[in-house]
Design an enzyme around this catalytic site. Structure first.
Site, short mmCIF file in Angstrom:
data_model
loop_
_atom_site.label_atom_id
_atom_site.label_comp_id
_atom_site.label_asym_id
_atom_site.label_seq_id
_atom_site.Cartn_x
_atom_site.Cartn_y
_atom_site.Cartn_z
N HIS A 47 -4.94 -8.35 -7.22
CA HIS A 47 -4.73 -8.97 -5.91
C HIS A 47 -5.95 -8.68 -5.03
CE1 HIS A 47 -2.77 -4.90 -5.56
NE2 HIS A 47 -3.73 -4.85 -4.67
C1 T46 Z 1 -4.57 -1.78 -3.92
C2 T46 Z 1 -4.59 -1.03 -5.19
C3 T46 Z 1 -5.84 -0.21 -5.35
C4 T46 Z 1 4.49 0.67 -0.83
O1 T46 Z 1 5.69 0.70 -0.54
N1 T46 Z 1 3.57 1.21 0.02
C5 T46 Z 1 2.25 1.21 -0.25
O2 T46 Z 1 1.45 1.73 0.55
C6 T46 Z 1 1.80 0.62 -1.48
C7 T46 Z 1 0.32 0.60 -1.82
C8 T46 Z 1 2.72 0.08 -2.32
N2 T46 Z 1 4.05 0.11 -2.00
C9 T46 Z 1 5.04 -0.44 -2.96
C10 T46 Z 1 4.94 -1.91 -3.22
C11 T46 Z 1 5.40 -2.04 -4.66
O3 T46 Z 1 6.81 -2.12 -4.68
O4 T46 Z 1 4.79 0.19 -4.22
C12 T46 Z 1 4.98 -0.71 -5.29
C13 T46 Z 1 3.74 -0.82 -6.15
O5 T46 Z 1 2.70 -1.46 -5.39
P1 T46 Z 1 1.61 -2.45 -6.04
O6 T46 Z 1 2.22 -3.19 -7.17
O7 T46 Z 1 0.99 -3.25 -4.94
O8 T46 Z 1 0.54 -1.39 -6.62
P2 T46 Z 1 -0.86 -1.65 -7.32
O9 T46 Z 1 -1.17 -0.39 -8.05
O10 T46 Z 1 -0.89 -2.91 -8.09
O11 T46 Z 1 -1.91 -1.83 -6.10
C14 T46 Z 1 -2.16 -0.80 -5.17
C15 T46 Z 1 -2.11 -1.30 -3.73
O12 T46 Z 1 -0.90 -2.02 -3.52
C16 T46 Z 1 -3.26 -2.21 -3.37
O13 T46 Z 1 -3.32 -2.35 -1.98
O14 T46 Z 1 -5.61 -2.18 -3.40
O15 T46 Z 1 -3.44 -0.20 -5.40
#
Ligand code: T46
Length: 147
Positions: free
Chosen positions: A58
Site C-alpha cells: 500500500h
Molecule cells: C506501513 C507498513 C510499514 C492499527 O490498528 N494501528 C496501526 O497503527 C497500524 C499500523 C495497524 N493497525 C491495524 C490495522 C490492521 O487490522 O493492524 C492490522 C495490520 O495492519 P496492516 O495490514 O496495515 O499492516 P502492514 O504490516 O501491512 O503495514 C504496516 C502499516 O499499516 C503501514 O502504514 O507503512 O506497516
C-alpha cells in the site's frame, strides 16, 4: 488535526542512527524532529511474521514514517511516484529507512526474529491508505504532472 500539505514530495532515504555504546552494550535513541525528521505521533512494531509472508502493499496519502528493524532483518521494497523501485535491507538496529510522500511499500524476507519498529508522524487512519496499486499509479502520474 493534520496540517501538512498533501501529497508530499516522495522521499526514500536511509539514515544511520547514532549508537551509544559502552562496556554494558548499546543504546540507540530516536528523538522526534531530531533523529526522526518529524514529530512522532505513533509507534508500532511488527513481529512474528511467518516465513514467506509479505506485508504492506500500500501507499499513504499523507504520512511520514521511519522504519528500523531492531532485531533480525527484513527487506523493504519501495516504488516512488516516478516509478523508481528500491530494495532496502534493514539488518541492523541503527539503520533506519525514511519513507514520506507517495510511496508504494512492501515488506518481505522477514527473518524469524525480525522486529520492525515504525515511527509515524500521524495517528492510525485507514482513510490515509491507498491499497489499490492502479489507484497509486494514477495518483503518482498526477503528482508528476503537477511537479
Ligand atoms: C506501513 C507498513 C510499514 C492499527 O490498528 N494501528 C496501526 O497503527 C497500524 C499500523 C495497524 N493497525 C491495524 C490495522 C490492521 O487490522 O493492524 C492490522 C495490520 O495492519 P496492516 O495490514 O496495515 O499492516 P502492514 O504490516 O501491512 O503495514 C504496516 C502499516 O499499516 C503501514 O502504514 O507503512 O506497516
Amino acid at each position: 488535526m493534520r496540517t501538512k500539505i498533501s501529497p508530499l514530495k516522495s522521499e526514500i532515504q536511509i539514515k544511520e542512527l547514532d549508537v551509544k555504546g559502552d562496556h554494558r552494550g548499546c543504546l540507540v535513541s530516536i528523538e522526534g524532529s531530531i533523529d526522526a525528521p518529524f514529530e512522532i505521533k505513533r509507534v508500532y512494531y511488527i513481529f512474528g511474521t511467518k516465513s514467506g509472508i509479505d506485508r504492506g502493499k500500500h501507499a499513504h496519502i499523507n504520512l511520514q514514517q521511519l522504519l528500523v528493524c531492531v532485531s533480525g532483518s527484513c527487506t523493504i521494497k519501495t516504488q516512488d511516484a516516478r516509478g523508481e523501485v528500491i530494495f532496502t535491507e534493514l539488518e541492523a538496529p541503527n539503520k533506519a529507512l525514511l519513507i514520506s510522500g507517495l510511496v508504494w511499500r512492501e515488506m518481505l524476507n522477514f527473518s524469524d526474529d525480525a522486529v520492525l519498529v515504525v515511527l509515524a508522524d500521524g495517528h492510525y487512519d485507514e482513510a490515509d491508505y491507498i491499497r489499490d496499486f492502479n489507484d497509486f499509479l494514477q495518483r503518482a502520474e498526477h503528482s508528476q504532472i503537477l511537479e
